[in-house]
Scaffold this active site. Structure first.
Site, short mmCIF file in Angstrom:
data_model
loop_
_atom_site.label_atom_id
_atom_site.label_comp_id
_atom_site.label_asym_id
_atom_site.label_seq_id
_atom_site.Cartn_x
_atom_site.Cartn_y
_atom_site.Cartn_z
N HIS A 1 2.05 1.75 -3.50
CA HIS A 1 0.94 2.49 -4.37
C HIS A 1 1.02 4.05 -3.93
O HIS A 1 0.39 4.72 -4.90
CB HIS A 1 -0.26 1.87 -3.96
CG HIS A 1 -0.47 0.36 -4.33
ND1 HIS A 1 0.23 -0.17 -5.32
CD2 HIS A 1 -1.11 -0.68 -3.78
CE1 HIS A 1 -0.14 -1.41 -5.68
NE2 HIS A 1 -0.85 -1.65 -4.57
N THR B 1 0.89 -1.26 0.07
CA THR B 1 0.04 0.10 -0.03
C THR B 1 0.99 1.35 -0.05
O THR B 1 0.50 2.26 -0.54
CB THR B 1 -0.88 -0.03 1.16
OG1 THR B 1 -1.75 -1.37 1.29
CG2 THR B 1 -1.78 1.21 1.29
#
Ligand code: NAD
Ligand code: ZN
Length: 342
Positions: free
Chosen positions: A43, A40
């Protein structure tokens, strides 16, 4: 304090001095000892479509960590100063229907640490008392920092009994690698692992995989059928988020088998429901987060008892300021879990 910030709506992170967090009455302040990088965070660094729609800069990123409580709010009762804690990163509301039914992992008002609120890639992080998990002192800090993804692995592996089962794990990223160790501890009889990265497959062997396969280099179907008397595996754990791996998982699970899905897919996927699921009577589970706090208890016991050795998964450790080096390494698929030290 020093912190890793998503400062602008653009690619990258910056390291900056920011004011110390001010805690509310129901919050605690934790001095971060170790943090670890999650997909995450990559990202958010890359500023992909999901991040553009979800993240509101400026934001301190990072959510996997372990540290020591240095301050607590007036209403905090369960947690004490000096406690060694990690955090359930899914900040649940505790009053929606799902929370009331003890399914806080699907809270309808979920906020995620380091995504919706300032995170842990910093010298200090504040969290609500209700998401703090007190770690037994004997768990090494660096192992304590990866309990959140280890919890994903535990919840996926144990979505049904795994003992005496043959297992296919598609995707040996950090969570898939941890799942190998968990499946072994809980008594899987054979663990077959697929991944496109040979670096990850080497770690998979160290975690206890019986057979590792790179589907680009070998015929996964043939190998799985050979290893399972031509029947397919009892259980498939999809931990890659790749469409072809989902298809492998469904097709290579035997009749009446179980498939647990953790990997997240960027787009809609097409599957042959009739032949690959319905006529085989498969049981499919969607997995999100971890059971709060049942999974944490299991994770804690696995580490405390040393039944599970997670050390092969931790491949690199950097200073917090070197976060960018860690992100780049993760993108090269030449790393397992990367830890950061503030
Ligand atoms: P990761 O991206 O590091 O790991 C994915 C692995 O899959 C990589 O090693 C990659 O080489 C491998 N892979 C790619 N294509 C493949 C294929 N066709 N066959 C086999 N392997 C393939 O991610 P991670 O941090 O280990 O997380 C695993 C997955 O779980 C990701 O999709 C992530 O988004 C998802 N996730 C879901 C939850 C949840 O709550 N459901 C929580 C955390 C992570
Ligand atoms: Zn809720």
């Amino acid at each position: 304090m020093k912190a890793v910030l998503k400062k602008e709506r653009d690619v990258g992170f910056v390291i900056e001095d920011v004011p110390m967090p001010k805690i509310g009455d129901d919050e605690i302040l934790v001095k971060v000892e170790v943090a670890s990088i999650c997909g995450t965070d990559v990202h958010i660094y890359d500023w992909n479509e999901w991040a553009q729609n979800r993240i509101n800069p400026p934001l301190i990123v990072g959510h996997e960590f372990a540290g020591v409580v240095v301050e607590k709010g007036k209403e905090v009762k369960r947690i004490n100063i000096g406690d060694f804690v990690s955090a359930e990163t899914h900040i649940y509301c505790n009053h929606c229907d799902m929370c009331l039914m003890n399914h806080r992992e699907v809270c309808r008002n979920l906020k995620i640490l380091g995504v919706d609120t300032n995170g842990a890639f910093a010298e200090y992080v504040k969290i609500p008392e209700r998401v703090a998990w007190v770690n037994p002192k004997e768990i090494p800090h660096k192992y304590a920092s990866i309990q959140e993804p280890l919890g994903n692995a535990v919840d996926t592996v144990l979505s049904e009994d795994i003992s005496g089962k043959t297992v296919l794990i598609t995707g040996a990223g950090p969570i898939g690698l941890l799942a190998i160790g968990v499946a072994r501890v809980f008594g899987a009889t054979k663990i077959i692992v697929s991944d496109l990265s040979n670096y990850h497959l080497e770690i998979a062997k160290k975690m206890g995989a019986d057979v590792v396969v790179n589907p680009k280099e070998a015929n996964l179907r043939e190998i799985v059928l050979n290893e399972t008397n031509g029947l397919g595996v009892d259980v498939a754990l999809e931990m890659s988020g790749a469409k072809s791996a989902l298809s492998d998982a469904l097709k290579l699970t035997k009749f009446l088998g179980r498939v647990s899905l953790l990997g997240l897919f960027d787009n809609n996927v097409e599957i042959n429901l009739t032949d690959d699921v319905i006529f085989k009577k498969l049981r499919i589970y969607g997995i999100t987060g971890r059971r709060i706090f049942e999974t944490w208890q299991i994770v804690s016991d696995l580490l405390r008892s040393k039944r599970l050795d997670v050390s092969p998964v931790i491949t690199h450790e950097f200073k917090l300021e070197e976060v960018e080096k860690g992100i780049k390494l993760m993108k090269s698929h030449q790393s397992g879990k990367i830890l950061l030290h503030p």
